[in-house]
Motif scaffolding. Sequence first.
Motif, PDB file in Angstrom:
ATOM      1  N   UNK A  52       0.926  -1.264   0.091  1.00  0.00           N
ATOM      2  CA  UNK A  52       0.033  -0.044  -0.068  1.00  0.00           C
ATOM      3  C   UNK A  52       0.967   1.306  -0.039  1.00  0.00           C
ATOM      4  N   UNK A  53       0.497   2.090  -0.888  1.00  0.00           N
ATOM      5  CA  UNK A  53       1.431   3.358  -1.229  1.00  0.00           C
ATOM      6  C   UNK A  53       0.501   4.433  -1.322  1.00  0.00           C
ATOM      7  N   UNK A  54       1.212   5.776  -1.202  1.00  0.00           N
ATOM      8  CA  UNK A  54       0.618   6.943  -1.436  1.00  0.00           C
ATOM      9  C   UNK A  54      -0.339   7.057  -2.375  1.00  0.00           C
ATOM     10  N   UNK A  55      -0.156   6.416  -3.820  1.00  0.00           N
ATOM     11  CA  UNK A  55      -1.284   6.560  -4.759  1.00  0.00           C
ATOM     12  C   UNK A  55      -2.297   5.874  -4.468  1.00  0.00           C
ATOM     13  N   UNK A  56      -2.286   4.685  -3.590  1.00  0.00           N
ATOM     14  CA  UNK A  56      -3.625   3.908  -3.050  1.00  0.00           C
ATOM     15  C   UNK A  56      -4.484   4.731  -2.178  1.00  0.00           C
ATOM     16  N   UNK A  57      -3.574   5.543  -1.309  1.00  0.00           N
ATOM     17  CA  UNK A  57      -4.285   6.473  -0.372  1.00  0.00           C
ATOM     18  C   UNK A  57      -4.872   7.512  -0.854  1.00  0.00           C
ATOM     19  N   UNK A  58      -4.358   8.147  -2.005  1.00  0.00           N
ATOM     20  CA  UNK A  58      -5.166   9.039  -2.664  1.00  0.00           C
ATOM     21  C   UNK A  58      -6.345   8.699  -3.464  1.00  0.00           C
ATOM     22  N   UNK A  59      -6.259   7.619  -3.995  1.00  0.00           N
ATOM     23  CA  UNK A  59      -7.524   7.007  -4.682  1.00  0.00           C
ATOM     24  C   UNK A  59      -8.509   6.735  -3.724  1.00  0.00           C
ATOM     25  N   UNK A  60      -8.324   6.280  -2.703  1.00  0.00           N
ATOM     26  CA  UNK A  60      -9.406   5.881  -1.698  1.00  0.00           C
ATOM     27  C   UNK A  60      -9.888   7.199  -0.934  1.00  0.00           C
ATOM     28  N   UNK A  61      -9.055   8.108  -0.884  1.00  0.00           N
ATOM     29  CA  UNK A  61      -9.504   9.789  -0.477  1.00  0.00           C
ATOM     30  C   UNK A  61     -10.437  10.207  -1.723  1.00  0.00           C
ATOM     31  N   UNK A  62     -10.011   9.797  -3.054  1.00  0.00           N
ATOM     32  CA  UNK A  62     -11.152  10.092  -4.177  1.00  0.00           C
ATOM     33  C   UNK A  62     -12.447   9.563  -3.964  1.00  0.00           C
ATOM     34  N   UNK A  63     -12.426   8.110  -3.524  1.00  0.00           N
ATOM     35  CA  UNK A  63     -13.484   7.371  -3.267  1.00  0.00           C
ATOM     36  C   UNK A  63     -14.455   7.939  -2.258  1.00  0.00           C
ATOM     37  N   UNK A  64     -13.773   8.519  -1.108  1.00  0.00           N
ATOM     38  CA  UNK A  64     -14.432   8.900   0.202  1.00  0.00           C
ATOM     39  C   UNK A  64     -15.176  10.265  -0.364  1.00  0.00           C
ATOM     40  N   UNK A  65     -14.462  10.924  -1.127  1.00  0.00           N
ATOM     41  CA  UNK A  65     -14.944  12.429  -1.490  1.00  0.00           C
ATOM     42  C   UNK A  65     -16.079  12.326  -2.400  1.00  0.00           C
ATOM     43  N   UNK A  66     -16.105  11.176  -3.042  1.00  0.00           N
ATOM     44  CA  UNK A  66     -17.078  11.054  -4.301  1.00  0.00           C
ATOM     45  C   UNK A  66     -18.236  10.289  -3.464  1.00  0.00           C
ATOM     46  N   UNK A  67     -18.162   9.511  -2.518  1.00  0.00           N
ATOM     47  CA  UNK A  67     -19.255   9.049  -1.895  1.00  0.00           C
ATOM     48  C   UNK A  67     -19.907   9.978  -1.082  1.00  0.00           C
ATOM     49  N   UNK A  68     -19.282  11.057  -0.479  1.00  0.00           N
ATOM     50  CA  UNK A  68     -19.764  11.973   0.280  1.00  0.00           C
ATOM     51  C   UNK A  68     -20.559  13.079  -0.759  1.00  0.00           C
ATOM     52  N   UNK A  69     -19.870  13.304  -1.984  1.00  0.00           N
ATOM     53  CA  UNK A  69     -20.788  14.125  -2.943  1.00  0.00           C
ATOM     54  C   UNK A  69     -21.797  13.521  -3.199  1.00  0.00           C
ATOM     55  N   UNK A  70     -22.116  12.087  -3.389  1.00  0.00           N
ATOM     56  CA  UNK A  70     -23.064  11.440  -3.849  1.00  0.00           C
ATOM     57  C   UNK A  70     -24.066  11.442  -2.665  1.00  0.00           C
ATOM     58  N   UNK A  71     -23.786  11.331  -1.494  1.00  0.00           N
ATOM     59  CA  UNK A  71     -24.761  11.504  -0.073  1.00  0.00           C
ATOM     60  C   UNK A  71     -25.456  12.633  -0.192  1.00  0.00           C
ATOM     61  N   UNK A  72     -24.489  13.785  -0.577  1.00  0.00           N
ATOM     62  CA  UNK A  72     -25.112  15.097  -0.777  1.00  0.00           C
ATOM     63  C   UNK A  72     -26.004  15.376  -1.753  1.00  0.00           C
ATOM     64  N   UNK A  73     -25.790  14.572  -3.034  1.00  0.00           N
ATOM     65  CA  UNK A  73     -26.764  14.918  -4.012  1.00  0.00           C
ATOM     66  C   UNK A  73     -28.023  14.141  -3.630  1.00  0.00           C
ATOM     67  N   UNK A  74     -27.856  13.114  -2.914  1.00  0.00           N
ATOM     68  CA  UNK A  74     -29.150  12.381  -2.869  1.00  0.00           C
ATOM     69  C   UNK A  74     -29.849  12.920  -1.361  1.00  0.00           C
ATOM     70  N   UNK A  75     -29.206  13.880  -0.763  1.00  0.00           N
ATOM     71  CA  UNK A  75     -29.860  14.359   0.453  1.00  0.00           C
ATOM     72  C   UNK A  75     -29.766  13.567   1.442  1.00  0.00           C
ATOM     73  N   UNK A  76     -28.927  12.689   1.658  1.00  0.00           N
ATOM     74  CA  UNK A  76     -28.974  11.508   2.724  1.00  0.00           C
ATOM     75  C   UNK A  76     -27.583  11.990   3.560  1.00  0.00           C
ATOM     76  N   UNK A  77     -27.778  11.811   5.010  1.00  0.00           N
ATOM     77  CA  UNK A  77     -27.006  12.101   5.772  1.00  0.00           C
ATOM     78  C   UNK A  77     -25.903  11.155   5.882  1.00  0.00           C
ATOM     79  N   UNK A  78     -24.645  11.047   5.233  1.00  0.00           N
ATOM     80  CA  UNK A  78     -23.742   9.646   5.263  1.00  0.00           C
ATOM     81  C   UNK A  78     -23.527   9.183   6.735  1.00  0.00           C
ATOM     82  N   UNK A  79     -23.332  10.093   7.648  1.00  0.00           N
ATOM     83  CA  UNK A  79     -22.944   9.738   8.984  1.00  0.00           C
ATOM     84  C   UNK A  79     -24.333   9.137   9.644  1.00  0.00           C
TER      85      UNK A  79
END
Length: 103
Positions: A52-79
């Motif tokens: 596991x390296x920096x590139x994988x961490x960055x891609x995982x961060x992109x996934x988290x950001x995208x998931x939170x953006x999807x939650x927002x677009x759906x009006x769903x509180x991700x927490x």
Amino acid sequence: MEKRQREAAEFLRKHGLEAKAETRLLDLLSELGELSKELLKASDYGTRELMVGKAMEEELGDCVFSLLCLSEALGINADRAFERVLEKYKSRMEQTGQIGSGK
């Protein structure tokens, strides 16, 4: 997570990047693909121990950001959604010893 969802939403608003939920889902799937690619590269397609390296961490961060953006677009509180699913999984583990629904 609620704080992070608000931060992601504010970033999108500030930069005029709001999008429909369908677009956000496609973005999340794209980011998951990029994470998968990094995982395959880091393990030489499963032929060696995963490094596991920096590139994988960055891609995982992109996934988290995208998931939170999807939650927002759906009006769903991700927490709240996470809390509910964790309770569901805990209940299933107690009842069946597995988190799957068995369907």
